[in-house]
Design a protein around this motif. Structure first.
Motif, mmCIF file in Angstrom:
data_model
loop_
_atom_site.group_PDB
_atom_site.id
_atom_site.type_symbol
_atom_site.label_atom_id
_atom_site.label_comp_id
_atom_site.label_asym_id
_atom_site.label_seq_id
_atom_site.Cartn_x
_atom_site.Cartn_y
_atom_site.Cartn_z
ATOM 1 N N VAL A 152 -3.602 1.905 5.087
ATOM 2 C CA VAL A 152 -3.513 0.792 6.037
ATOM 3 C C VAL A 152 -3.535 1.329 7.462
ATOM 4 O O VAL A 152 -2.572 1.939 7.925
ATOM 5 N N THR A 153 -4.659 1.126 8.121
ATOM 6 C CA THR A 153 -4.799 1.470 9.535
ATOM 7 C C THR A 153 -5.401 0.266 10.237
ATOM 8 O O THR A 153 -6.031 -0.594 9.598
ATOM 9 N N LEU A 154 -5.214 0.188 11.524
ATOM 10 C CA LEU A 154 -5.794 -0.920 12.275
ATOM 11 C C LEU A 154 -7.317 -0.915 12.170
ATOM 12 O O LEU A 154 -7.937 -1.974 12.019
ATOM 13 N N ARG A 155 -7.918 0.256 12.216
ATOM 14 C CA ARG A 155 -9.380 0.346 12.088
ATOM 15 C C ARG A 155 -9.848 -0.137 10.721
ATOM 16 O O ARG A 155 -10.811 -0.885 10.605
ATOM 17 N N ALA A 156 -9.186 0.332 9.675
ATOM 18 C CA ALA A 156 -9.580 -0.048 8.313
ATOM 19 C C ALA A 156 -9.421 -1.553 8.102
ATOM 20 O O ALA A 156 -10.260 -2.187 7.459
#
Length: 181
Positions: A25-29
């Motif tokens: 979970v990343t902002l980009r993903a």
């Protein structure tokens, strides 16, 4: 008014969490999975921790609804207590990544008011929060939660299975000893 983009971002975050764990979970993903630009999530969340807090709010609401449904079916205090423990542990074992997220160290008390408010709402819905005289009732609620959390952690880690036990066996012992929540 519900922010549809934020809701879509949270749903994408939950999907990433379920499929790849907390590290996925990343902002980009989340932006990519939602079909938005990689910078779009930053308009809704200050940082990754804010995104994770929003996911945790959703998970707490889901956990609370799961537990409340089970508890409300119990015809007696003993059966409601049993349902509380069983449904809590069942949720943790079937939603391991979501459960892990909720108890991540990023969510220290006082740092995420929306998450704390959701937890309070769930406890109220379960009849575990309200006006009390003194610390004893609060301590009882915290003892129930601590016990449920300990059961969940031991079940998720396989400790009961290693001993040839199911978490239901442990819950039965707890409920037999303490019939009233």
């Amino acid at each position: 008014m519900v922010d549809d983009t934020r809701t879509r971002l949270v749903e994408s975050g939950l999907r990433l969490l379920r499929e790849g764990g907390l590290d996925a979970v990343t902002l980009r993903a989340v932006g990519d999975l939602t079909g938005l630009s990689r910078t779009a999530p930053y308009r809704h969340f200050d940082d990754k921790t804010a995104l994770l807090a929003a996911l945790a709010v959703r998970v707490i609401a889901d956990l609370g609804a799961h537990v409340a449904t089970a508890v409300l079916e119990g015809p007696s205090p003993r059966e409601r207590l049993r349902a509380f423990y069983l449904s809590y542990v069942e949720y943790a074992t079937t939603h391991r990544e979501e459960y892990r997220l909720v108890f991540a160290s990023e969510f220290l008390t006082g740092h995420h008011p929306e998450l704390e408010m959701t937890i309070d709402q769930v406890m109220t819905a379960l009849g575990m929060q309200g006006p009390w005289d003194g610390p004893a009732p609060k301590a009882r609620v915290m003892a129930l939660l601590a016990t449920a959390h300990g059961l969940a952690e031991l079940a998720v880690s396989g400790q009961f299975a290693q001993k040839g036990l199911g978490y239901e066996d442990i819950v039965d012992v707890l409920v037999a000893r303490d019939a009233e929540p």
